[in-house]
Structure formats: C-alpha cells, structure tokens
Design an enzyme around this catalytic site. Structure first.
Site, PDB file in Angstrom:
ATOM      1  N   SER A  52       0.817  -1.211   0.000  1.00  0.00           N
ATOM      2  CA  SER A  52       0.000   0.000   0.000  1.00  0.00           C
ATOM      3  C   SER A  52       0.851   1.262   0.000  1.00  0.00           C
ATOM      4  O   SER A  52       2.012   1.255   0.404  1.00  0.00           O
ATOM      5  CB  SER A  52      -0.922   0.015   1.217  1.00  0.00           C
ATOM      6  OG  SER A  52      -1.621  -1.198   1.327  1.00  0.00           O
TER       7      SER A  52
HETATM    8  N1  SAH Z   1      -0.898  -4.911   4.024  1.00  0.00           N
HETATM    9  C1  SAH Z   1      -0.163  -5.186   2.818  1.00  0.00           C
HETATM   10  C2  SAH Z   1      -0.868  -4.769   1.550  1.00  0.00           C
HETATM   11  C3  SAH Z   1      -2.150  -5.487   1.368  1.00  0.00           C
HETATM   12  S1  SAH Z   1      -2.522  -5.931  -0.292  1.00  0.00           S
HETATM   13  C4  SAH Z   1       1.221  -4.571   2.846  1.00  0.00           C
HETATM   14  O1  SAH Z   1       1.561  -3.870   3.815  1.00  0.00           O
HETATM   15  O2  SAH Z   1       2.003  -4.821   1.913  1.00  0.00           O
HETATM   16  C5  SAH Z   1      -3.840  -7.034   0.126  1.00  0.00           C
HETATM   17  C6  SAH Z   1      -3.390  -8.419   0.470  1.00  0.00           C
HETATM   18  O3  SAH Z   1      -4.530  -9.100   0.943  1.00  0.00           O
HETATM   19  C7  SAH Z   1      -2.890  -9.209  -0.731  1.00  0.00           C
HETATM   20  O4  SAH Z   1      -1.626  -9.718  -0.464  1.00  0.00           O
HETATM   21  C8  SAH Z   1      -3.924 -10.333  -0.880  1.00  0.00           C
HETATM   22  O5  SAH Z   1      -3.354 -11.562  -1.307  1.00  0.00           O
HETATM   23  C9  SAH Z   1      -4.448 -10.443   0.519  1.00  0.00           C
HETATM   24  N2  SAH Z   1      -5.772 -11.041   0.663  1.00  0.00           N
HETATM   25  C10 SAH Z   1      -6.877 -10.880  -0.113  1.00  0.00           C
HETATM   26  N3  SAH Z   1      -7.897 -11.597   0.372  1.00  0.00           N
HETATM   27  C11 SAH Z   1      -7.423 -12.247   1.473  1.00  0.00           C
HETATM   28  C12 SAH Z   1      -7.992 -13.164   2.404  1.00  0.00           C
HETATM   29  N4  SAH Z   1      -9.268 -13.576   2.322  1.00  0.00           N
HETATM   30  N5  SAH Z   1      -7.210 -13.616   3.409  1.00  0.00           N
HETATM   31  C13 SAH Z   1      -5.918 -13.233   3.540  1.00  0.00           C
HETATM   32  N6  SAH Z   1      -5.325 -12.378   2.689  1.00  0.00           N
HETATM   33  C14 SAH Z   1      -6.070 -11.888   1.668  1.00  0.00           C
END
Ligand code: SAH
Length: 205
Positions: A52
């Site tokens: 992000s």
């Molecule tokens: N917090 C992260 C950025 C989030 S991007 C950082 O600091 O880099 C969103 C992430 O959520 C992605 O890696 C995606 O694979 C994950 N995601 C999406 N749905 C999910 C779920 N149901 N359970 C766990 N992770 C999930």
C-alpha cells in the site's frame, strides 16, 4: 517520505510517525522497484498484489489507534510492511495472507529485521484467527463490500476494527468500534485497495 507524504496527509500521531520512520519500506519492495520505495505510491509485489501507499498506511494505522500492550490482527499481509509498522506499536501482531508465497516472503523479512512479535499465517483471513481471539484491534488491508461477521465476532469489547469498505474501484476507511451491546460505525477517507477474496469476502476479483 514520512514528513512529505504521511504527515502531509494529516497523520499526526507521534507513535505512528515514529513507527513509520523506523521501518525500512524498501526491504518490503521487490529489488527492481526499490528506488521507488520512498515515494507515495503503491507498488506491485507479485501475484497481482500491491504494497500500500505510505500515506494510506499512515491513515489506516492512525485510525486503528493501537495502544501499547495490545494484540492486533491484520488481514492481508501482502509484503509485510503494514504488519511491521503495527509490530512497533502493539504487543503482538497476527497477520493472515491467502497467498502462500507472499506469506513466506513477508515472514522471512520480518524475521530478518528482528520484528519478533509478528506471526504470519498463510490462510483465508475472512475466517479471522480464532485461536488467538479476541483482538483489541483488527485491520483489514483489502477492499470489501461488507466486513465479515467472523471478524466482528473476534473483536474484543472496547476494541476497534478498520477496513476499506465499498465497491471494487473505491472504498472508504471504515472504523468500527465494538461497544458493550452493539457496534458503532464511521466512514472516513476514500482509498483503493485490492479485493478481499475468500469465503466471506468478494465473490469476484
Ligand atoms: N498490508 C499489505 C498490503 C495489502 S494488499 C502490505 O503492507 O504490503 C492485500 C493483500 O490481501 C494481498 O496480499 C492479498 O493476497 C491479501 N488477501 C486478499 N484476500 C485475502 C484473504 N481472504 N485472506 C488473507 N489475505 C487476503
């Protein structure tokens, strides 16, 4: 980065700013993109996912209001950067990621940096992580139409959950506070996150 982009966006909690000053964001960005690690943009981390934007990490973290000694659950580890920031503010952090390889990579960087109070688990975060519930704070870092009930159930009374809520192309940072008998909701800044998938997430990407 912290001064120019994060503080400039209205983040003024000194603990949040200090945590973001401490965590080396470039370590969570793929090698070829490291030159861009300290700009205010999200960056691709593989598997169609992104780390992000720093200003958004700042806003979400400030809204979460983590106090010393608290236990935090994050859904969507991605690169592990947000989990690292949370680890500087909380006693312990559990972070869930549905893509195995991302979970593994994040886990190893966090370990290398010595952030020992973070535990990354590879599975569908829409189930939450009942084994360590309830949580004082829950942060969802993927966009969703609705906050899964399972997560609200794992929030401690007096606790707070923050999530980007809305359609796939734009969401608002929602803050949910669990009170004795009900939940109070408040919507804030507009953001864009990749979708929260999984059992209780979006049905399509
Ligand atoms: N917090 C992260 C950025 C989030 S991007 C950082 O600091 O880099 C969103 C992430 O959520 C992605 O890696 C995606 O694979 C994950 N995601 C999406 N749905 C999910 C779920 N149901 N359970 C766990 N992770 C999930």
């Amino acid at each position: 980065m912290v001064e120019r982009f994060v503080a400039a966006r209205g983040v003024d909690d000194p603990r949040v700013l200090a945590a973001m000053l401490e965590v080396p964001r470039h370590r969570f960005v793929p090698e070829p993109l490291r030159g861009k690690a300290y700009g205010d943009h999200s960056l691709p981390i593989g598997h169609g996912q992104t780390i992000s934007q720093p200003s958004v990490v700042g806003l979400m973290t400030q809204r979460l209001g983590v106090q010393e000694g608290q236990k935090v659950l994050e859904i969507g580890t991605g690169s592990g950067y947000q989990a690292a920031v949370l680890s500087r503010l909380a006693r312990s952090v559990y972070s869930l990621e549905r893509i195995d390889e991302l979970a593994r990579a994040a886990s190893s960087i966090l370990r290398e940096l010595g952030y020992q109070n973070v535990s990354v688990k590879a599975f569908d975060g829409t189930y939450g992580y009942p084994a360590a519930a309830p949580y004082d704070r829950i942060l969802v870092t993927a966009g969703t139409h609705e906050i899964p009930e399972t997560l609200l159930e794992q929030l401690a009374v007096g606790g707070r959950l923050v999530a980007p809520v809305g359609p796939a192309d734009r969401q608002r940072i929602r803050v949910v506070r669990r009170r004795k008998t009900d939940f109070a909701r408040e919507d804030g800044e507009e953001v864009v996150f990749v979708p929260l998938l999984g059992k209780f997430g979006r049905t399509s990407a």
